[in-house]
Scaffold this motif. Sequence first.
Motif, PDB file in Angstrom:
ATOM      1  N   UNK A  69      20.262  19.181  36.849  1.00 11.67           N
ATOM      2  CA  UNK A  69      19.174  19.443  36.133  1.00 11.67           C
ATOM      3  C   UNK A  69      18.098  20.741  35.484  1.00 11.67           C
ATOM      4  N   UNK A  70      17.566  20.337  34.788  1.00  9.62           N
ATOM      5  CA  UNK A  70      17.191  21.988  34.556  1.00  9.62           C
ATOM      6  C   UNK A  70      16.158  22.244  34.909  1.00  9.62           C
ATOM      7  N   UNK A  71      15.410  20.682  35.419  1.00 14.53           N
ATOM      8  CA  UNK A  71      13.570  21.797  36.105  1.00 14.53           C
ATOM      9  C   UNK A  71      13.400  21.088  36.539  1.00 14.53           C
ATOM     10  N   UNK A  72      14.351  21.476  38.084  1.00 14.13           N
ATOM     11  CA  UNK A  72      13.668  21.749  39.336  1.00 14.13           C
ATOM     12  C   UNK A  72      13.809  23.147  39.672  1.00 14.13           C
ATOM     13  N   UNK A  73      12.000  23.164  38.596  1.00 12.95           N
ATOM     14  CA  UNK A  73      11.179  24.006  39.078  1.00 12.95           C
ATOM     15  C   UNK A  73      10.099  24.481  40.313  1.00 12.95           C
ATOM     16  N   UNK A  74       9.464  25.420  40.299  1.00 11.15           N
ATOM     17  CA  UNK A  74       8.575  25.505  41.608  1.00 11.15           C
ATOM     18  C   UNK A  74       7.493  25.676  40.672  1.00 11.15           C
ATOM     19  N   UNK A  75       6.630  24.504  41.763  1.00 10.30           N
ATOM     20  CA  UNK A  75       5.755  25.086  40.896  1.00 10.30           C
ATOM     21  C   UNK A  75       3.859  24.824  41.848  1.00 10.30           C
ATOM     22  N   UNK A  76       2.709  24.518  41.345  1.00 12.76           N
ATOM     23  CA  UNK A  76       1.816  24.231  42.464  1.00 12.76           C
ATOM     24  C   UNK A  76       2.457  23.129  42.954  1.00 12.76           C
ATOM     25  N   UNK A  77       1.839  22.755  44.180  1.00 13.26           N
ATOM     26  CA  UNK A  77       1.831  21.683  44.850  1.00 13.26           C
ATOM     27  C   UNK A  77       1.061  21.060  45.582  1.00 13.26           C
ATOM     28  N   UNK A  78       0.563  19.818  45.410  1.00 16.84           N
ATOM     29  CA  UNK A  78      -0.823  18.243  45.109  1.00 16.84           C
ATOM     30  C   UNK A  78      -0.326  18.280  46.934  1.00 16.84           C
ATOM     31  N   UNK A  79      -1.299  19.381  47.526  1.00 19.97           N
ATOM     32  CA  UNK A  79      -0.924  18.947  48.944  1.00 19.97           C
ATOM     33  C   UNK A  79      -2.249  18.242  49.874  1.00 19.97           C
ATOM     34  N   UNK A  80      -3.200  17.615  48.989  1.00 19.08           N
ATOM     35  CA  UNK A  80      -4.690  17.225  49.425  1.00 19.08           C
ATOM     36  C   UNK A  80      -5.584  18.389  50.302  1.00 19.08           C
ATOM     37  N   UNK A  81      -5.244  19.273  50.145  1.00 18.38           N
ATOM     38  CA  UNK A  81      -5.914  20.081  50.375  1.00 18.38           C
ATOM     39  C   UNK A  81      -7.052  21.480  49.402  1.00 18.38           C
ATOM     40  N   UNK A  82      -5.718  22.232  48.679  1.00 17.64           N
ATOM     41  CA  UNK A  82      -5.839  23.015  48.043  1.00 17.64           C
ATOM     42  C   UNK A  82      -6.311  22.273  46.574  1.00 17.64           C
ATOM     43  N   UNK A  83      -4.904  21.345  46.503  1.00 15.22           N
ATOM     44  CA  UNK A  83      -4.810  20.599  44.814  1.00 15.22           C
ATOM     45  C   UNK A  83      -4.771  19.075  46.193  1.00 15.22           C
ATOM     46  N   UNK A  84      -5.948  18.482  44.826  1.00 19.97           N
ATOM     47  CA  UNK A  84      -6.366  17.121  45.993  1.00 19.97           C
ATOM     48  C   UNK A  84      -5.645  16.252  45.051  1.00 19.97           C
ATOM     49  N   UNK A  85      -5.787  16.483  44.354  1.00 22.56           N
ATOM     50  CA  UNK A  85      -5.276  15.376  42.613  1.00 22.56           C
ATOM     51  C   UNK A  85      -4.740  16.023  41.419  1.00 22.56           C
ATOM     52  N   UNK A  86      -4.380  15.047  40.520  1.00 23.36           N
ATOM     53  CA  UNK A  86      -2.976  15.791  38.984  1.00 23.36           C
ATOM     54  C   UNK A  86      -3.904  16.319  38.370  1.00 23.36           C
ATOM     55  N   UNK A  87      -3.592  17.768  37.726  1.00 19.07           N
ATOM     56  CA  UNK A  87      -4.585  18.131  36.938  1.00 19.07           C
ATOM     57  C   UNK A  87      -4.709  17.069  35.644  1.00 19.07           C
TER      58      UNK A  87
END
Length: 343
Positions: A69-87
């Motif tokens: 599929x065309x949206x095998x995109x790379x992006x920020x990861x919700x890892x619980x440390x730097x990014x703790x919740x959906x934007x």
Amino acid sequence: KHGTRWVLGGSAFSPSSIITKRRAQTQAAVLAEEVGCSSSTNGEIVACLRQLPARVLNDAQTKLLAISGPFQYWGPVMDGVYLREPLAKALQRSQLRKVDLLIGSAQQDGLISRAKAIKKFEESQGRANSKTAFYQALQNSLGGEDSNKFIEDAATWYYSLEHSTDDYSSFSRALENATRDQFITCPIINMANHWAANSRGNVFMYHVPESSAQSLELLLDVQYAFGLPFYPKYEERFTLDEKRLSLQIMQYISNFVNSGNPNYPHSFSRRMSGLMPLWPMFLPNDDGDNYKEFTASLPTLKGLKKEDCSFWSDYIRRLKESTGEAVAFWLSLNHLKWTENDI
């Protein structure tokens, strides 16, 4: 003293704004295997990938796009440390100060050009006239980690209803339209609505329609905003009208950075720059969905993708809720049966 301004070409409401750690690890492992970087340790995989030319990685991704599929995109990861919740959830919290927002989209978005790679790959495999690739890619891009067969079927019906069964190009365009609306244009409109409705600051929206003007990799709004028509290397590719449009767009953005309003050069000014058309704000009401179209006459239009975005924002939302309730009901029934059997 300048206030805070944001100039965005994306949205925190997009399904592609973040990915989970599990998905990021899976994608990295698949890519590593494709380019011969498989290893038992993450460190060795990363070291191997870093040594490869960008062209090799892009070619491998093109193949994976066609398969997955065309949206095998790379992006920020919700890892619980730097990014703790959906934007989108983070935006629900109160904000102490207002931030002016200039946000927009382009019909020929970069992500859509990645979707087109599917057709090229299919052609190289001798399947140029097959519609199978469209359905598979559409379902994969819509499914993601929270795959929902009801949503896949609804979107397939909505975007391919008027297309013949043997015209690959029609299905290719349908794929582009579906993924653009879901991942790019409609989330941008949703964010403009959210920002304006919650009085977070002035909101101005633009859209760049499809154009055959330039074949450069950069989108037209980026080309115009950074004055590419005046670079010696590229200036012969642009017409006088396109150069004039670039000057106006640069002035709009300069004004916005200085005043929070693309019409005025300074926060204390009430005089418009030159003879540029007025750029009205995007407002949170039925008649306030204004946007500036980045074409020669810079017209102000309303209701960008209104029907298509209603499909995603209204119909699909209700479909998710109803199917979610149905699944929960089914699970509760089965749980009750299991409990009765245990008794």
